[in-house]
Design a protein around this motif. Structure first.
Motif, PDB file in Angstrom:
ATOM      1  N   TYR A  21      42.255  65.137  23.827  1.00 29.07           N
ATOM      2  CA  TYR A  21      42.023  65.507  25.004  1.00 29.07           C
ATOM      3  C   TYR A  21      42.001  67.041  25.021  1.00 29.07           C
ATOM      4  O   TYR A  21      41.993  67.576  24.265  1.00 29.07           O
ATOM      5  N   TYR A  22      41.150  67.369  26.200  1.00 27.05           N
ATOM      6  CA  TYR A  22      41.032  68.700  26.260  1.00 27.05           C
ATOM      7  C   TYR A  22      41.532  69.257  27.881  1.00 27.05           C
ATOM      8  O   TYR A  22      41.231  68.782  28.756  1.00 27.05           O
ATOM      9  N   LEU A  47      41.503  73.679  25.806  1.00 21.79           N
ATOM     10  CA  LEU A  47      42.287  73.540  24.682  1.00 21.79           C
ATOM     11  C   LEU A  47      42.349  72.016  23.992  1.00 21.79           C
ATOM     12  O   LEU A  47      42.702  71.234  24.998  1.00 21.79           O
ATOM     13  N   ALA A  48      41.591  71.728  22.917  1.00 21.86           N
ATOM     14  CA  ALA A  48      41.889  70.369  22.613  1.00 21.86           C
ATOM     15  C   ALA A  48      43.288  70.094  21.807  1.00 21.86           C
ATOM     16  O   ALA A  48      43.644  70.696  21.221  1.00 21.86           O
ATOM     17  N   PHE A  49      43.922  68.979  22.115  1.00 21.17           N
ATOM     18  CA  PHE A  49      45.121  68.405  21.498  1.00 21.17           C
ATOM     19  C   PHE A  49      44.898  66.978  21.359  1.00 21.17           C
ATOM     20  O   PHE A  49      44.148  66.352  21.879  1.00 21.17           O
ATOM     21  N   SER A  66      54.114  79.152  27.402  1.00 19.87           N
ATOM     22  CA  SER A  66      53.710  79.645  26.076  1.00 19.87           C
ATOM     23  C   SER A  66      53.882  78.651  24.916  1.00 19.87           C
ATOM     24  O   SER A  66      53.607  78.797  23.746  1.00 19.87           O
ATOM     25  N   ASN A  67      53.881  77.222  25.300  1.00 18.81           N
ATOM     26  CA  ASN A  67      53.727  76.081  24.607  1.00 18.81           C
ATOM     27  C   ASN A  67      52.688  75.243  25.054  1.00 18.81           C
ATOM     28  O   ASN A  67      52.666  74.069  25.118  1.00 18.81           O
ATOM     29  N   LYS A  68      51.479  75.766  25.465  1.00 18.32           N
ATOM     30  CA  LYS A  68      50.106  75.165  25.893  1.00 18.32           C
ATOM     31  C   LYS A  68      49.773  74.049  24.849  1.00 18.32           C
ATOM     32  O   LYS A  68      49.723  74.121  23.715  1.00 18.32           O
ATOM     33  N   PRO A  69      49.293  72.809  25.487  1.00 22.61           N
ATOM     34  CA  PRO A  69      49.090  72.523  26.817  1.00 22.61           C
ATOM     35  C   PRO A  69      50.676  71.922  27.626  1.00 22.61           C
ATOM     36  O   PRO A  69      50.543  71.456  28.581  1.00 22.61           O
TER      37      PRO A  69
END
Length: 78
Positions: A21-22, A47-49, A66-69
């Motif tokens: 996911y982005y 941010l890709a995860f 501070s813990n993206k996403p």
């Protein structure tokens, strides 16, 4: 340095299937909390995860975690 747009001062709970996911980092996407390409006019990149197993997640929509996403509660102080 630009600051992201606060899309919402609350996280979004989603049940996600395995996959990549982005996450929208700029806050401009009309498909929150996911990227729709709106960042192209900003200095932000999505941010890709990856999710390995189907699970519930709480994704940040204030864009200041501070813990993206993932949400870390920062939206409560904005």
């Amino acid at each position: 340095m630009q600051k992201p747009v606060i899309a919402q001062k609350a996280p979004k709970m989603l049940t996600l299937e395995p996959g990549t996911y982005y996450w929208c980092a700029c806050g401009r996407s009309q498909n929150q909390p996911f990227c729709d390409g709106s960042h192209r006019v900003t200095e932000f990149t999505p941010l890709a995860f990856t999710i390995d197993v189907k699970k519930d997640v709480w994704l940040c929509q204030c864009k200041h975690s501070s813990n993206k996403p993932y949400c870390d509660g920062t939206h409560r102080t904005l």
